[in-house]
Design an enzyme around this catalytic site. Structure first.
Site, PDB file in Angstrom:
ATOM      1  CG  HIS A 173      -1.991  -1.061   1.119  1.00 41.75           C
ATOM      2  ND1 HIS A 173      -2.429  -1.774   2.212  1.00 41.75           N
ATOM      3  CD2 HIS A 173      -2.691  -1.543   0.048  1.00 41.75           C
ATOM      4  CE1 HIS A 173      -3.361  -2.634   1.829  1.00 41.75           C
ATOM      5  NE2 HIS A 173      -3.540  -2.513   0.524  1.00 41.75           N
ATOM      6  CB  ALA A 174       1.055   3.971  -2.481  1.00 46.63           C
ATOM      7  NE  ARG A 175      -3.817   4.428   2.969  1.00 45.86           N
ATOM      8  CZ  ARG A 175      -5.138   4.494   2.844  1.00 45.86           C
ATOM      9  NH1 ARG A 175      -5.674   5.548   2.274  1.00 45.86           N
ATOM     10  NH2 ARG A 175      -5.906   3.528   3.277  1.00 45.86           N
ATOM     11  CE1 TYR A 301      -3.906   4.113  12.262  1.00 44.60           C
ATOM     12  CE2 TYR A 301      -3.317   4.657  10.014  1.00 44.60           C
ATOM     13  CZ  TYR A 301      -4.191   4.752  11.064  1.00 44.60           C
ATOM     14  OH  TYR A 301      -5.350   5.473  10.918  1.00 44.60           O
ATOM     15  CD  GLU A 374      -1.881  -3.502   9.299  1.00 43.79           C
ATOM     16  OE1 GLU A 374      -1.393  -2.359   9.131  1.00 43.79           O
ATOM     17  OE2 GLU A 374      -2.570  -4.084   8.435  1.00 43.79           O
TER      18      GLU A 374
END
Length: 416
Positions: A173-175, A301, A374
């Site tokens: 996931h890019a962000r 996260y 995460e």
């Protein structure tokens, strides 16, 4: 009872096809004491064009609200009796602070790096040191012609062979910038640090630092909170990107936390493995003659150590083995500087998601110990995590991986 938390970003004047930088100036982040499925909260949100940023097992929603909507939103929340607290007054300020610390000129392990600098670093790795040897290979290419790299790391003096191997990836996931940052630190650790001797004694390592280069670059140039890759949809040309972690061909059809809408941030793609990035990871998992003991995918996260199943709220038949090693890892993380990560099956501890890489690794690639980690934090900064947290996040997870490997060896006598 496990409850769901949805962190929702409310966009205005933002589309998938924008080529201009997306700004979140004066967006205020509120933590709201109600689940996103709460009917009253859903009614309040009905007039917004929103995307889900995060789900987690608490009865809380976090909203980033554009300035022109703040007054009316707070009034509606108060009228509905829904409590809230402010986490961030200006989301863009946090993004700007983080961007100012990005290392664009020199690759640094304690900074977020541009993809160009990451690529330069990876291409400098070939060769042997006193502890380990490494080779960087290209395992795929994105739609925007960026290479996808995997680094093979093995003990100096021992040839790559059919030895037990652990596959690691980051940046699906890019962000989630903290993910590649931690994985890059892990590569350096395996290659250069004497404390990694046991890890390379026991396993060879295949490590993919940034599975989604196009999306990662887009978060640096255009929209810091972009999640997907950047392939243009053939269904709707105004929409870009597939959620790579919904594109794997295991339980792809159930649509758990996935969507058939190409504009959705959890768009699963038109078919399983429609994306070059997920194909590259699949082929790495299934390469002939390779025996994997574990698959580890770093995300953010939430501070969670998740194992299958993710697509359903059920346990695997061997869940106790996975749970034992996950808890060994989280205990080691807590023992480092008392940062708490929670271990459990993803479908019950976090949320149900179909078409994920971890479930595919477990069910199809037959990798017994499949984990989704995460990383920090638990929501205050979320995806826009300060660069000052890179090294602490890496160090606690270094101890976690060491404990995980010890558990794998002890349970299965895996040294070859």
């Amino acid at each position: 009872m496990i409850k769901i938390i949805r962190i929702v970003l409310l966009f205005f004047l933002v589309t998938n096809v924008t080529t201009k930088r997306v700004y979140y100036t004066n967006f205020e982040v509120l933590r709201i004491g109600a689940n996103a499925k709460n009917p009253e909260l859903k009614s309040i949100m009905a007039n917004y064009r929103s995307i889900t940023l995060r789900e987690s097992p608490e009865d809380i929603t976090e909203l980033a609200i554009p300035p022109e909507e703040l007054i009316v939103t707070k009034k509606k929340l108060k009228k509905a009796g829904i409590d809230y607290t402010m986490l961030t007054r200006n989301l863009q300020k946090s993004i700007d602070t983080e961007k100012a610390a990005v290392s664009a000129n020199v690759f640094q392990f304690n900074r977020y790096n541009t993809y160009d600098k990451i690529e330069e670093y990876l291409n400098s790795l070939d060769g042997c040191g006193s502890i380990a040897c490494s080779q960087t290979i290209k395992i795929g290419e994105t739609d925007e012609k960026r290479p996808i790299y995997m680094v093979k790391i093995w003990k100096n003096g021992m040839q790559l062979s059919n030895r037990s191997t652990i596959l690691v990836d980051g940046g699906i996931h890019a962000r989630e910038w903290i993910s590649p940052a931690v994985v890059l630190n892990f590569i350096n650790f395996l290659k250069t640090n004497t404390a990694a001797v046991n890890l390379v004694d026991e396993f060879q390592w295949f490590v993919i630092p940034v599975l989604n280069p196009d999306g990662y670059v887009y978060t640096h140039t255009t929209d810091r909170l972009w999640r997907k890759n950047r392939k243009q949809s053939q269904i709707n040309s105004n929409c870009f990107g597939t959620d790579l972690n919904r594109n794997f061909d295991y339980q792809w059809n159930p649509l758990q936390s996935a969507s058939t809408d190409p504009c959705s941030i959890v768009y699963r793609g038109p078919t399983p493995f429609s994306e070059k990035e997920s194909i590259a990871l699949r082929d790495a998992m299934l390469q002939q003659g390779q025996t994997y003991t574990s698959y580890i995918s770093f995300h953010s996260y939430g501070q969670l150590y998740l194992y299958p199943w993710l697509h359903v709220n059920q346990l695997t038949t061997d869940w106790k083995d996975l749970d034992d090693c996950a808890k060994a890892a989280t205990a080691a993380i807590f023992g480092y500087k008392r940062k708490r990560y929670t271990a459990g099956a993803g479908g019950s501890l976090l949320y149900q998601a179909s078409g994920t890489s971890a479930d595919y690794a477990k069910a199809v690639a037959n990798i017994k110990y499949a984990y989704t980690i995460e990383l920090r934090d638990t929501g205050r900064k979320g995806f826009v995590l300060s660069y000052r947290q890179i090294i602490p996040t890496w160090e606690e997870n270094r101890d976690g991986i060491i404990a995980l490997v010890d558990c794998l060896v002890q349970k299965n006598n895996l040294i070859k």
